[in-house]
Design a protein around this motif. Structure first.
Motif, short mmCIF file in Angstrom:
data_model
loop_
_atom_site.label_atom_id
_atom_site.label_comp_id
_atom_site.label_asym_id
_atom_site.label_seq_id
_atom_site.Cartn_x
_atom_site.Cartn_y
_atom_site.Cartn_z
N ALA A 82 0.76 -1.27 -0.10
CA ALA A 82 0.09 -0.12 0.17
C ALA A 82 0.83 1.22 0.11
CB ALA A 82 -0.93 0.01 1.35
N LEU A 83 2.05 1.31 0.81
CA LEU A 83 2.73 2.45 0.77
C LEU A 83 3.41 2.59 -0.58
CD1 LEU A 83 4.24 2.05 4.46
CD2 LEU A 83 3.14 4.28 3.50
N ALA A 84 4.07 1.32 -1.18
CA ALA A 84 4.57 1.47 -2.60
C ALA A 84 3.55 2.11 -3.44
CB ALA A 84 5.09 0.21 -3.01
N ALA A 85 2.58 1.74 -3.45
CA ALA A 85 1.30 2.13 -4.44
C ALA A 85 1.04 3.66 -3.96
CB ALA A 85 -0.05 1.42 -4.23
N ASP A 86 1.38 4.13 -3.11
CA ASP A 86 1.18 5.43 -2.55
C ASP A 86 2.59 6.38 -3.17
OD1 ASP A 86 -0.34 7.53 -1.25
OD2 ASP A 86 1.20 7.20 0.38
N GLY A 87 3.19 5.78 -3.58
CA GLY A 87 4.49 6.20 -4.14
C GLY A 87 5.85 6.03 -3.35
N ALA A 88 5.90 5.42 -2.21
CA ALA A 88 6.82 5.54 -1.55
C ALA A 88 7.80 4.48 -1.67
CB ALA A 88 6.25 5.08 0.23
N ARG A 89 9.30 4.77 -1.50
CA ARG A 89 10.00 3.60 -1.81
C ARG A 89 10.29 2.74 -0.62
NH1 ARG A 89 15.00 7.67 -1.91
NH2 ARG A 89 13.67 8.36 -0.34
N VAL A 90 10.06 1.30 -0.79
CA VAL A 90 9.88 0.45 0.42
C VAL A 90 10.83 -0.60 0.47
CG1 VAL A 90 8.32 -1.00 1.65
CG2 VAL A 90 7.30 1.23 0.74
N SER A 103 7.12 -0.66 -6.49
CA SER A 103 8.51 -0.47 -6.24
C SER A 103 8.92 -0.87 -4.93
CB SER A 103 8.96 1.11 -6.38
OG SER A 103 10.08 1.36 -5.74
N LEU A 104 9.23 -2.11 -4.62
CA LEU A 104 9.79 -2.79 -3.58
C LEU A 104 10.79 -3.39 -3.55
CD1 LEU A 104 6.34 -4.64 -2.34
CD2 LEU A 104 7.27 -2.92 -1.26
N SER A 105 11.63 -3.36 -2.47
CA SER A 105 12.92 -4.08 -2.43
C SER A 105 13.00 -5.17 -1.30
CB SER A 105 14.08 -3.20 -2.25
OG SER A 105 14.10 -2.36 -3.28
N LEU A 106 13.63 -6.13 -1.31
CA LEU A 106 13.51 -7.10 -0.49
C LEU A 106 15.04 -7.54 -0.02
CD1 LEU A 106 11.86 -9.58 1.29
CD2 LEU A 106 12.48 -10.96 -0.88
N LEU A 107 15.31 -7.85 1.32
CA LEU A 107 16.43 -8.62 1.70
C LEU A 107 15.84 -9.87 2.39
CD1 LEU A 107 19.32 -8.82 2.59
CD2 LEU A 107 18.90 -7.39 4.61
N PRO A 108 16.13 -10.99 1.78
CA PRO A 108 15.27 -12.34 2.09
C PRO A 108 16.14 -12.90 3.22
CG PRO A 108 16.51 -12.68 0.02
CD PRO A 108 16.79 -11.16 0.81
N SER A 109 15.44 -13.75 4.12
CA SER A 109 15.99 -14.68 4.86
C SER A 109 15.96 -15.88 4.14
CB SER A 109 15.25 -14.67 6.31
OG SER A 109 14.26 -15.68 6.15
N GLY A 110 16.55 -17.02 4.89
CA GLY A 110 16.63 -18.37 4.26
C GLY A 110 16.14 -19.41 5.40
#
Ligand SMILES: Nc1ncnc2c1ncn2[C@@H]1O[C@H](COP(=O)(O)OP(=O)(O)O)[C@@H](O)[C@H]1O
Ligand SMILES: [Mg+2]
Length: 301
Positions: free
Chosen positions: A29-37, A103-110
């Motif tokens: 929702a924040l990304a859709a609102d234009g934020a970088r997340v 616009s979403l970025s991810l630091l994944p776990s494993g």
């Protein structure tokens, strides 16, 4: 927008209460609102990683060591100087908005994160670190390596593991906002009080006892207005949050129990869904008010 993005930890000692669902909904929702997340996955179950990136990309990232667990293992066990930002995957979203993926970025776990966290404890105690020194070390790493990530984003979410894992505890103590996702029923809220006791009331100057920036905000999840236990528990939470010595605040927006929200987490193989098709009426009823509340807490009215 402030210079540094805000750190938001979504936590609860209990599993299965909607932490990951809350992170996905709010992040999208924040990304859709234009934020970088940016979303950081602190749970070895890697739920938010697979929800956002999908199975194929996540498997690739795990194989290539582009995960939080690989970073922590290199940094703390082998004493390399691994690059945390190189492990962040940008453009992971499988949801489309205004003709482009969110616009979403991810630091994944494993899957080995839990093991790695335990191995760090073994390794450092072997090197004669005290438990106190280990906590100091994690606290320092968080501030030197994780907090600066926020410079490139407006919001950084930490999807915490259930229980209080070492990294979860640091994230909760360092976050600008802690959301405690909780189903309004007896068992989920029973865990809530224990959680608040453990983190907020047990604080001092040591790294593992640093008091979080502010009291947590409970977000009611999987709410069923017609269920009596939910009505009663919600009324009790409202009274407790209003009390003078309240240990938590309560968000007014509730996340309802809804098949569409459970399905919103399942990554699709075929055509990517649009944000509005995915959430439908939950956009105006839940996501927009939720985003407004979170922004008001973090940035003021
Ligand atoms: N609002 C909701 N409506 C329906 N099902 C939900 C909702 N929130 C979560 N769920 C379901 O409940 C389960 C646990 O949710 P999850 O977000 O993974 O919790 P946690 O991260 O706290 O373990 C999942 O199967 C998810 O699909
Ligand atoms: Mg989860």
């Amino acid at each position: 927008m402030s210079v540094r993005g805000k750190l938001i930890a979504v936590a609860n000692m209990k599993g299965g209460v909607g932490k990951t669902t809350t992170v996905v909904m709010l992040a999208e929702a924040l990304a859709a609102d234009g934020a970088r997340v940016l979303v950081v996955d602190l749970d070895p179950q890697a739920s938010v990683s697979v929800c956002l990136a999908g199975d194929a990309l996540l498997s690739q990232m795990i194989t290539r060591g582009r995960t939080l667990e690989a970073y922590l293992a290199l940094k703390l066990i082998t004493r390399h100087k691994p690059d945390l930002s190189a492990r962040i995957q940008s453009g992971v979203s499988l949801t489309v908005h205004k003709n482009a993926p969110l616009s979403l970025s991810l630091l994944p776990s494993g899957p080995h994160l839990r093991l790695v966290e335990r191995e760090i404890l073994y390794e450092l105690t072997e090197r004669k670190f005290s438990m106190h020194a280990i906590d100091e070390r994690l606290w320092k790493i968080f501030h030197e390596d994780f907090a600066p990530l926020a410079a490139a984003y407006d919001y950084v979410f930490f999807d915490c593991a259930p229980g209080i894992s070492p990294m979860t505890e640091v994230a909760v103590r360092a976050a600008d906002l802690v959301l405690v996702a909780s189903i309004p029923d007896f068992l989920s809220t029973y865990g809530l009080n224990a959680f608040v006791e453990t983190i907020w009331r047990r604080s001092g100057r040591q790294a593992n006892h640093i008091k979080p920036k502010s009291a947590p905000y409970v977000v009611v999840t999987r709410f069923q207005a017609q269920v009596r236990q939910h009505q009663q528990t919600l009324a009790r939470l409202q009274a407790e949050a209003r009390a003078e010595d309240a240990g938590f605040h309560l968000l007014e927006t509730r996340i309802p129990q809804a098949a569409a929200l459970a399905e919103a987490l399942v990554p699709t193989d075929g055509a990517l869904p649009t944000f509005s098709a995915k959430y439908g009426a939950h956009v105006p009823n839940v996501l927009i008010p939720l985003v407004a509340e979170v922004k008001e807490i973090l940035h003021g009215p």
